[in-house]
Design a protein around this motif. Structure first.
Motif, PDB file in Angstrom:
ATOM      1  N   ALA A 364      19.835  85.455-115.509  1.00  0.00           N
ATOM      2  CA  ALA A 364      19.082  86.454-116.224  1.00  0.00           C
ATOM      3  C   ALA A 364      19.754  87.201-116.952  1.00  0.00           C
ATOM      4  O   ALA A 364      18.799  87.627-118.054  1.00  0.00           O
ATOM      5  CB  ALA A 364      18.668  87.478-114.732  1.00  0.00           C
ATOM      6  N   TYR A 365      20.725  87.544-117.149  1.00  0.00           N
ATOM      7  CA  TYR A 365      21.664  88.213-118.078  1.00  0.00           C
ATOM      8  C   TYR A 365      21.449  87.435-119.534  1.00  0.00           C
ATOM      9  O   TYR A 365      21.415  88.017-120.622  1.00  0.00           O
ATOM     10  CB  TYR A 365      22.986  88.616-117.852  1.00  0.00           C
ATOM     11  N   GLU A 366      21.516  86.226-119.344  1.00  0.00           N
ATOM     12  CA  GLU A 366      21.215  85.257-120.627  1.00  0.00           C
ATOM     13  C   GLU A 366      20.108  85.490-121.293  1.00  0.00           C
ATOM     14  O   GLU A 366      19.889  85.379-122.503  1.00  0.00           O
ATOM     15  CB  GLU A 366      21.627  83.653-120.234  1.00  0.00           C
ATOM     16  N   LYS A 367      18.871  85.589-120.559  1.00  0.00           N
ATOM     17  CA  LYS A 367      17.462  85.706-120.952  1.00  0.00           C
ATOM     18  C   LYS A 367      17.378  87.104-121.616  1.00  0.00           C
ATOM     19  O   LYS A 367      16.578  87.334-122.354  1.00  0.00           O
ATOM     20  CB  LYS A 367      16.572  85.647-119.838  1.00  0.00           C
ATOM     21  N   LYS A 368      18.205  87.993-121.302  1.00  0.00           N
ATOM     22  CA  LYS A 368      18.028  89.410-121.816  1.00  0.00           C
ATOM     23  C   LYS A 368      18.922  89.562-123.217  1.00  0.00           C
ATOM     24  O   LYS A 368      19.168  90.654-123.604  1.00  0.00           O
ATOM     25  CB  LYS A 368      18.652  90.494-120.736  1.00  0.00           C
ATOM     26  N   GLY A 369      19.692  88.435-123.575  1.00  0.00           N
ATOM     27  CA  GLY A 369      20.321  88.683-124.700  1.00  0.00           C
ATOM     28  C   GLY A 369      22.047  88.409-124.683  1.00  0.00           C
ATOM     29  O   GLY A 369      22.668  88.494-125.557  1.00  0.00           O
ATOM     30  N   ALA A 370      22.449  88.299-123.386  1.00  0.00           N
ATOM     31  CA  ALA A 370      23.775  88.079-123.251  1.00  0.00           C
ATOM     32  C   ALA A 370      24.159  86.800-123.750  1.00  0.00           C
ATOM     33  O   ALA A 370      23.728  85.752-123.541  1.00  0.00           O
ATOM     34  CB  ALA A 370      24.241  88.352-121.649  1.00  0.00           C
ATOM     35  N   ARG A 371      25.636  86.460-124.344  1.00  0.00           N
ATOM     36  CA  ARG A 371      26.163  85.546-124.853  1.00  0.00           C
ATOM     37  C   ARG A 371      26.723  84.926-123.709  1.00  0.00           C
ATOM     38  O   ARG A 371      27.749  85.398-123.120  1.00  0.00           O
ATOM     39  CB  ARG A 371      27.031  85.710-126.108  1.00  0.00           C
ATOM     40  N   LEU A 372      26.493  83.572-123.470  1.00  0.00           N
ATOM     41  CA  LEU A 372      27.219  82.744-122.385  1.00  0.00           C
ATOM     42  C   LEU A 372      28.402  82.058-123.193  1.00  0.00           C
ATOM     43  O   LEU A 372      28.193  81.014-123.812  1.00  0.00           O
ATOM     44  CB  LEU A 372      26.327  81.816-121.608  1.00  0.00           C
ATOM     45  N   ASP A 373      29.601  82.188-122.518  1.00  0.00           N
ATOM     46  CA  ASP A 373      30.654  81.308-122.826  1.00  0.00           C
ATOM     47  C   ASP A 373      30.983  80.653-122.011  1.00  0.00           C
ATOM     48  O   ASP A 373      31.163  80.692-120.634  1.00  0.00           O
ATOM     49  CB  ASP A 373      32.062  82.422-122.994  1.00  0.00           C
ATOM     50  N   SER A 374      31.023  79.338-122.218  1.00  0.00           N
ATOM     51  CA  SER A 374      31.484  77.908-121.257  1.00  0.00           C
ATOM     52  C   SER A 374      32.744  78.177-120.671  1.00  0.00           C
ATOM     53  O   SER A 374      33.415  78.849-121.381  1.00  0.00           O
ATOM     54  CB  SER A 374      30.911  76.493-121.851  1.00  0.00           C
ATOM     55  N   TRP A 375      32.782  77.457-119.464  1.00  0.00           N
ATOM     56  CA  TRP A 375      34.324  77.455-118.927  1.00  0.00           C
ATOM     57  C   TRP A 375      35.197  76.945-120.037  1.00  0.00           C
ATOM     58  O   TRP A 375      36.468  76.959-120.061  1.00  0.00           O
ATOM     59  CB  TRP A 375      34.373  76.749-117.621  1.00  0.00           C
ATOM     60  N   ALA A 376      34.817  75.816-120.832  1.00  0.00           N
ATOM     61  CA  ALA A 376      35.484  75.090-121.758  1.00  0.00           C
ATOM     62  C   ALA A 376      36.115  76.116-122.688  1.00  0.00           C
ATOM     63  O   ALA A 376      37.462  76.239-123.165  1.00  0.00           O
ATOM     64  CB  ALA A 376      34.635  74.139-122.548  1.00  0.00           C
ATOM     65  N   THR A 377      35.414  77.364-123.026  1.00  0.00           N
ATOM     66  CA  THR A 377      35.877  78.426-124.057  1.00  0.00           C
ATOM     67  C   THR A 377      36.751  79.114-123.200  1.00  0.00           C
ATOM     68  O   THR A 377      37.750  79.682-123.715  1.00  0.00           O
ATOM     69  CB  THR A 377      34.495  78.890-124.603  1.00  0.00           C
ATOM     70  N   VAL A 378      36.163  79.801-121.896  1.00  0.00           N
ATOM     71  CA  VAL A 378      36.980  80.557-121.305  1.00  0.00           C
ATOM     72  C   VAL A 378      38.399  80.150-120.882  1.00  0.00           C
ATOM     73  O   VAL A 378      39.364  81.021-120.783  1.00  0.00           O
ATOM     74  CB  VAL A 378      36.374  80.909-119.953  1.00  0.00           C
ATOM     75  N   LEU A 379      38.763  78.633-120.767  1.00  0.00           N
ATOM     76  CA  LEU A 379      39.836  78.238-120.362  1.00  0.00           C
ATOM     77  C   LEU A 379      40.670  77.840-121.626  1.00  0.00           C
ATOM     78  O   LEU A 379      41.704  77.274-121.298  1.00  0.00           O
ATOM     79  CB  LEU A 379      39.435  76.969-119.423  1.00  0.00           C
ATOM     80  N   ARG A 380      40.265  78.047-122.572  1.00  0.00           N
ATOM     81  CA  ARG A 380      41.193  77.819-123.881  1.00  0.00           C
ATOM     82  C   ARG A 380      42.530  78.611-123.595  1.00  0.00           C
ATOM     83  O   ARG A 380      42.376  79.739-123.339  1.00  0.00           O
ATOM     84  CB  ARG A 380      40.356  78.014-125.114  1.00  0.00           C
TER      85      ARG A 380
END
Length: 478
Positions: A364-380
């Motif tokens: 729902a938040y992604e549809k409202k314009g929030a940017r989703l950082d994948s776990w591949a990005t978060v775990l760097r």
């Protein structure tokens, strides 16, 4: 938490909701150091709080001594500003007749007219300034009167020995903060279930939750039955308004007045600080971790957050371990989550989650314009939190044994404390994480950003945007 409302509503069923409705107050329609100093002054003023006094600067309107005292504490600059403006205004007004007479007599007409125009303009500006200050004073006094009127509300609470006490909200000042919930029995029931996940955090922050339910005449046990708490908890974080016959304060009219222009018809919540002033409010249901983060002064000891130590069972590697096998299984997933986060292990992280659906808050938040950082990005390595410690884990298992919540305290290397919440579900005999959320939480911290994650990754959101069910539904990022 928004994700839990439907699940717990189904679990509780109509019987528990009906018992809750009978317990709470009858209504007819939906409709830090400085803090302690202010609270102490208001406690003294409240001894004569029912004495109405005329305020001539507000056109003779009457306000209680308590309200006037609260205004003086928070608006010490009003007097000096008005006095200074008056000190300039009086001589200017005294000079106007002389300037006007000179103009009539035709003496140095151009110079006299310039002086008269200048004096008149200054008089007009100063009078407009004083009028605006008086109007602002009236607005603030009326707002204070509305906020502090809640001090007359009477509630019944239970102490740790099981003794019931009847107190007014005014009696709670300087010792407890307050969160008032208002709405239908179903709505308030959901709010209480979600608050129970944070019961120890509420106690640690000296917050007492008070449900006010529509269409209810009597009182019943508010804590939904069937919950296994690890560790066990009492009910010192919740109190109930007295029935209307013993109340002496029209809570119905109070909330109806607040909601008279609302079109959502989803109830509301109000939070009060130690001094009895409103700290926050919103339509719908509160997001409890965000609500907790709005109180800047938490109960801390030298080791960090103080969380009801009497409830602690065992500790292992910083996490509490309950003897119950289900709670152990839940905590194992919780520990694996933080192990994957610390090591940057994407394979382990992906094995812990339930696949998200369209009902996922992150979707729902992604549809409202929030940017989703994948776990591949978060775990760097340059993104994941290095050196973070986790402690004070608290587990609550749902009555059917298929839903669980874990709250814990994260401490990063800067010593900043965050409150983390995980929602888990039992899937084919294994506990899996459905949602993880984190928000800054601790002494003198007011959160601005909240992090919410599902199996795909995480989104960062403004805390105010998701502070309530209504705001979370209506906000849209640019």
């Amino acid at each position: 938490m928004l994700a839990s409302q439907n699940s717990f509503s189904r679990v509780l069923g109509p019987t528990s909701r009906t018992r809750l409705a009978r317990r709470c107050l009858s209504t007819t329609r939906p409709k830090q150091v400085v803090e302690k100093r202010r609270s102490s002054a208001l406690v003294h003023a409240s001894l004569k709080s029912n004495e109405a006094l005329p305020d001539w600067l507000s056109g003779g309107k009457q306000f209680s001594r308590e309200v006037l005292t609260a205004y003086e504490i928070g608006n010490a600059s009003f007097g000096p500003k008005v006095f200074t403006a008056g000190a300039f205004l009086l001589p200017l007004m005294a000079a106007l007749p002389t300037s006007l007479g000179d103009c009539v007599r035709g003496q140095a007409a151009s110079e006299t007219l310039a002086v008269l125009a200048g004096n008149s303009a200054l008089v007009f500006v100063l009078m407009a300034f004083m009028k605006s200050q008086a109007a602002e004073r009236t607005r603030k006094l009326e707002r204070l009167a509305t906020e502090l009127a809640l001090g007359d509300m009477k509630v019944a609470s239970t102490d740790r020995l099981g003794n019931e006490k009847v107190l007014s909200l005014r009696d709670l000042r300087n010792s407890r903060r307050v969160a008032l919930l208002y709405g239908t029995p179903e709505k308030v029931n959901r709010d209480l279930v979600e608050a129970q996940v944070y019961r120890r955090r509420l106690e640690a922050s000296s917050i007492i939750v008070i449900p006010v339910v529509e269409d209810s005449q009597d009182r019943v046990d508010a804590i939904p039955s069937g919950y296994t708490m690890m560790p066990p908890a009492d009910k010192t974080w919740v109190a109930f308004p007295l029935d209307s016959a013993r109340q002496g304060f029209d809570v119905t009219a109070y909330f109806q007045q607040l909601l008279k222009e609302s079109t959502n018809n989803e109830g509301a919540y109000i939070t009060l600080g130690l001094e009895g002033r409103v700290r926050g409010s919103g339509e719908g249901s509160p997001r409890w971790d965000t609500l907790l983060s709005t109180f800047p002064q938490q109960l801390l000891d030298s080791a960090g957050m103080q969380i009801s130590k009497s409830n602690t069972k065992y500790r292992e590697n910083g996490l509490e371990t309950a003897t119950d096998d289900v709670a152990k299984a839940v905590l194992e997933v919780h520990e694996n989550f933080y192990a994957a986060l610390a090591k940057g292990d994407e394979t382990l992280m992906s094995s812990l989650w339930v696949a998200p659906g369209e009902s996922s808050p992150v979707t729902a938040y992604e549809k409202k314009g929030a940017r989703l950082d994948s776990w591949a990005t978060v775990l760097r390595e340059d993104r994941r939190p290095i050196g973070m410690t986790v402690g004070d884990a608290d587990v609550l298992i749902g009555p059917d044994g298929r839903i669980a919540y874990v709250t814990s305290l994260e401490t990063v290397t800067t010593k900043t404390t965050l409150l983390a919440t995980q929602r888990l579900e039992l899937v084919e005999g294994h506990w899996r994480v459905v949602q993880h959320q984190t928000i800054p939480y601790g002494k003198d911290i007011i959160a601005k950003i909240v992090l919410t994650c599902d199996a795909r990754g995480c989104v960062a959101l403004p805390a105010k945007a998701v502070a309530s069910s209504v705001s979370a539904r209506n906000f849209k990022l640019k």
